[in-house]
Design a protein around this motif. Sequence first.
Motif, short mmCIF file in Angstrom:
data_model
loop_
_atom_site.label_atom_id
_atom_site.label_comp_id
_atom_site.label_asym_id
_atom_site.label_seq_id
_atom_site.Cartn_x
_atom_site.Cartn_y
_atom_site.Cartn_z
N ASN A 96 0.85 -1.19 0.00
CA ASN A 96 0.00 0.00 0.00
C ASN A 96 0.89 1.24 0.00
O ASN A 96 1.95 1.24 0.63
CB ASN A 96 -0.89 0.05 1.24
N VAL A 97 0.45 2.25 -0.71
CA VAL A 97 1.13 3.54 -0.67
C VAL A 97 0.16 4.58 -0.13
O VAL A 97 -1.05 4.43 -0.24
CB VAL A 97 1.67 3.96 -2.06
N VAL A 98 0.73 5.60 0.46
CA VAL A 98 -0.06 6.66 1.09
C VAL A 98 0.26 7.97 0.39
O VAL A 98 1.41 8.24 0.05
CB VAL A 98 0.30 6.78 2.58
N GLY A 99 -0.76 8.77 0.20
CA GLY A 99 -0.58 10.10 -0.37
C GLY A 99 -1.60 11.06 0.21
O GLY A 99 -2.58 10.65 0.83
N LEU A 100 -1.34 12.33 0.02
CA LEU A 100 -2.29 13.34 0.48
C LEU A 100 -3.52 13.34 -0.41
O LEU A 100 -3.43 13.14 -1.62
CB LEU A 100 -1.66 14.73 0.45
N THR A 101 -4.66 13.58 0.18
CA THR A 101 -5.90 13.77 -0.57
C THR A 101 -5.90 15.21 -1.09
O THR A 101 -4.99 16.00 -0.77
CB THR A 101 -7.12 13.58 0.35
N ALA A 102 -6.93 15.56 -1.83
CA ALA A 102 -7.06 16.95 -2.30
C ALA A 102 -7.11 17.90 -1.10
O ALA A 102 -6.48 18.96 -1.10
CB ALA A 102 -8.31 17.10 -3.16
N LYS A 103 -7.83 17.49 -0.04
CA LYS A 103 -7.90 18.30 1.18
C LYS A 103 -6.51 18.45 1.80
O LYS A 103 -6.12 19.53 2.24
CB LYS A 103 -8.87 17.65 2.18
N GLY A 104 -5.76 17.36 1.84
CA GLY A 104 -4.40 17.39 2.39
C GLY A 104 -3.47 18.28 1.57
O GLY A 104 -2.65 19.02 2.13
#
Length: 180
Positions: A96-104
């Motif tokens: 799994n990879v993690v990234g910022l959402t549009a809000k983030g």
Amino acid sequence: MEFFNQTGKMAIGSRLRMLTDKITEDASHIYQSYGTDLKPKWFPVFFILSSGETKTITSIAKEIGHSHPSVSNIIREMAACKLVQEKKDKADGRRNVVGLTAKGKRLAEEMKEQYADVTAAIENINKQTRHDLWSAIEEWEFLLSQKSLYQRVLDEKKARESKYVEIVEYTPNIRKLSEV
């Protein structure tokens, strides 16, 4: 503080923890005053992800010097606030990879002025001190990576105790078998 005058350097952990607690409390107030929906403990993860690149939890943990479970918990909390999202890695579906959402991402952009203000405030504190705390922390981290405080204390104990060791000349105590 009287307590630290009494204990001296032996209470370095307690004193650093108190300083950390004070800075963390101030960070919460800073976030509130800027209308930032971020917890201080999330900052290292948020900052790493604010580059825009997705990362695995393992790589984030390694980069910021936290444990994998700690980063997992932070990611879970940030995901609940819709600041980050986890996805399957396109190159390796097992990860799994993690990234910022549009809000983030919006929050990261909004925080640029806040970063500048915090940096300026810290630089002003540095100008008022005789010692550069940032450099001192770096030196301590380097020295403790070479030899832990625990090992250094054991070395001191050994050196202290070796002062009481007395080397005496060996005198054999030979008894005749008939005396035994």
